[in-house]
Each structure stands twice: as structure tokens, then as C-alpha cells.
Design a protein around this motif. Sequence first.
Motif, short mmCIF file in Angstrom:
data_model
loop_
_atom_site.label_atom_id
_atom_site.label_comp_id
_atom_site.label_asym_id
_atom_site.label_seq_id
_atom_site.Cartn_x
_atom_site.Cartn_y
_atom_site.Cartn_z
N SER A 139 -14.08 62.78 68.28
CA SER A 139 -14.34 61.41 67.84
C SER A 139 -13.07 60.58 67.79
CB SER A 139 -15.01 61.43 66.46
OG SER A 139 -14.19 62.10 65.50
N VAL A 140 -11.92 61.20 67.53
CA VAL A 140 -10.66 60.46 67.47
C VAL A 140 -10.27 59.96 68.86
CG1 VAL A 140 -8.20 60.60 66.94
CG2 VAL A 140 -9.86 61.68 65.41
N SER A 141 -10.26 60.87 69.83
CA SER A 141 -9.89 60.47 71.19
C SER A 141 -10.93 59.55 71.81
CB SER A 141 -9.67 61.71 72.08
OG SER A 141 -10.78 62.58 72.04
N ALA A 142 -12.19 59.64 71.36
CA ALA A 142 -13.23 58.75 71.89
C ALA A 142 -13.00 57.30 71.49
CB ALA A 142 -14.60 59.21 71.41
N ASP A 143 -12.21 57.09 70.46
CA ASP A 143 -11.88 55.73 70.02
C ASP A 143 -10.44 55.34 70.38
OD1 ASP A 143 -14.32 54.84 68.99
OD2 ASP A 143 -13.99 55.87 67.08
N ASP A 144 -9.86 56.06 71.32
CA ASP A 144 -8.50 55.77 71.77
C ASP A 144 -8.53 54.61 72.78
OD1 ASP A 144 -6.12 55.95 73.59
OD2 ASP A 144 -5.62 57.64 72.29
N HIS A 174 -22.41 67.92 71.98
CA HIS A 174 -21.03 67.48 71.72
C HIS A 174 -20.70 66.26 72.56
CE1 HIS A 174 -16.81 67.73 70.63
NE2 HIS A 174 -16.51 67.56 71.91
N LEU A 175 -21.11 66.26 73.80
CA LEU A 175 -20.86 65.13 74.68
C LEU A 175 -21.53 63.87 74.16
CD1 LEU A 175 -19.88 63.80 77.30
CD2 LEU A 175 -21.86 64.82 78.46
N ALA A 176 -22.81 63.95 73.87
CA ALA A 176 -23.57 62.77 73.44
C ALA A 176 -23.05 62.23 72.12
CB ALA A 176 -25.04 63.10 73.33
N GLU A 177 -22.81 63.10 71.15
CA GLU A 177 -22.41 62.65 69.83
C GLU A 177 -20.96 62.16 69.81
OE1 GLU A 177 -23.40 65.76 67.08
OE2 GLU A 177 -25.55 65.32 67.20
N THR A 178 -20.11 62.70 70.68
CA THR A 178 -18.73 62.23 70.75
C THR A 178 -18.67 60.84 71.36
OG1 THR A 178 -17.87 64.49 70.94
CG2 THR A 178 -16.44 62.72 71.71
N LEU A 179 -19.45 60.60 72.41
CA LEU A 179 -19.39 59.31 73.09
C LEU A 179 -20.16 58.21 72.38
CD1 LEU A 179 -19.71 60.21 76.89
CD2 LEU A 179 -17.65 59.66 75.59
N ALA A 180 -21.24 58.53 71.73
CA ALA A 180 -22.12 57.51 71.16
C ALA A 180 -21.35 56.55 70.24
CB ALA A 180 -23.25 58.17 70.38
N ASP A 181 -21.52 55.26 70.50
CA ASP A 181 -20.93 54.19 69.67
C ASP A 181 -19.41 54.21 69.64
OD1 ASP A 181 -23.53 53.29 68.88
OD2 ASP A 181 -23.60 54.91 67.39
N SER A 182 -18.79 54.86 70.62
CA SER A 182 -17.33 54.95 70.65
C SER A 182 -16.73 53.85 71.52
CB SER A 182 -16.89 56.31 71.17
OG SER A 182 -17.17 56.42 72.56
#
Length: 226
Positions: free
Chosen positions: A75-80, A102-110
Motif C-alpha cells: 500500500s505504501v509503494s502503491a501511493d508513491d 493482494h494485487l486487487a487490494e494493493t491497487l484499489a483506490d491508490s
Amino acid sequence: MTGILLLAGGAEFGGQMSEPDLRAIELAGGFDAPICIIPTAAAPDHNHKRAGSNGIRWFQSLGAGNVFTADVIDSVSADDSTLAASIRTSSLIYLPGGFPRHLAETLADSVCWRAVLDAYERGAVIAGSSAGAMVLCEYYYDPYEKKLLRGLNLIPNACVLPHHNTFGKSWVGQLTQALPDATLIGIDERTGMINNGNHIWQVFGAGDVNLYQHGQIQKQSKIFSF
């Protein structure tokens, strides 16, 4: 402008997906087009570096000259914002396989997913193989937790069954019951389907695509719509 989607059934970067991937490169603008590999789905078992490197080698072997990875792994790198900037300017964005949840939840809303959508809206090719293809639909099945979950919804009312010629077909019964009004898309390994933005899809590669609608199965010809 809406971009182009490539859904692949698995076995990406293994030397047997040249037909759909060469077409994706062409649609992205040719061999000099910027190609971004996002190996998020491989992060849970620490294979994202290898998946990214495999993607770079594969596309370079096809003749592409500008291939790189964006290591969105949590989630941190997804908001980089720096990673997002490199994604936003890419013409082909590829999500390889691994762990779909993991893919879907990491990217969602990022921030990085917003960058993918920005690229898509300006005409980029968004490609996903196996888990990458699954999460691009409204629904996806997580085989590890045996749960049906909401995806990133680039393809409404649909659910991809990757590796259809090996194990994906075994999910049909339960998913037909869980999603009686949705379209289930069974994609064989070494096979991709590419759309042109008008609900028309073309099949590339060694295998087949099967659609399940209202309990009926239909093997698709090389060009079809749904």
C-alpha cells in the motif's frame, strides 16, 4: 479516449505468448513505446523482482526497447508519486500473475491505480495475465481463500477463469451459481484476447477462449463480442 485491454490466461513471459504480446506492442505504438511491468501480484512470496525481470527480458526479446518495472508491492509503494508518474506515461502496462487478492487490494483506490486509469483513458494498452487478468474484471475468484471478491471493474459484470485448459475450468460450477447473470471468461494458457474499445475481442495464441453465460458454454471464434 478509452484504451485497449489484453487478457491472458497464464504462462506469460515464458516464451509462448509472442502473438498476443506482439499485437499489444503494435497497438501501444511500436517497439519504442514505453512498457511498464507492475509485478504486484508476485510480492507476497517475494517473487516480484524475478517477475519484473522476466517481463523485461521477454519484451526485449520481442524487440521492445523501452521496458521497465514499477515495483508497486504494497500500500505504501502503491501511493508513491514517482512510481505513479512512470506508470502514467506508459503506453503498455502489464500486470503479471500471482496472488489476485493482494494485487486487487494493493491497487484499489491508490495513486498508482489512478495513474493506470489515466494512461488507459489516453489510449494505453492495459494487459493482465492470470491474476492480472482476473482483477481487471468486476469480479474475481481468490483460489487461495476460496472467495469471490470485487475486482477493479474495467470489465463490468465479468469474471476471468485463467488457466482454463488446466485448472481454471474446475471453478465453473461454483462461479456459475455465485454469478448467474455475469459472463465467465475461460482463457487457456498461452492465449490472450484483445479488445478494440468497442466490445469486440480478438483471440491470439495457441489456445481457446470459452464464455459461460446463463449456464451455457460457448467456444469463441477468433473474433467475438460480449
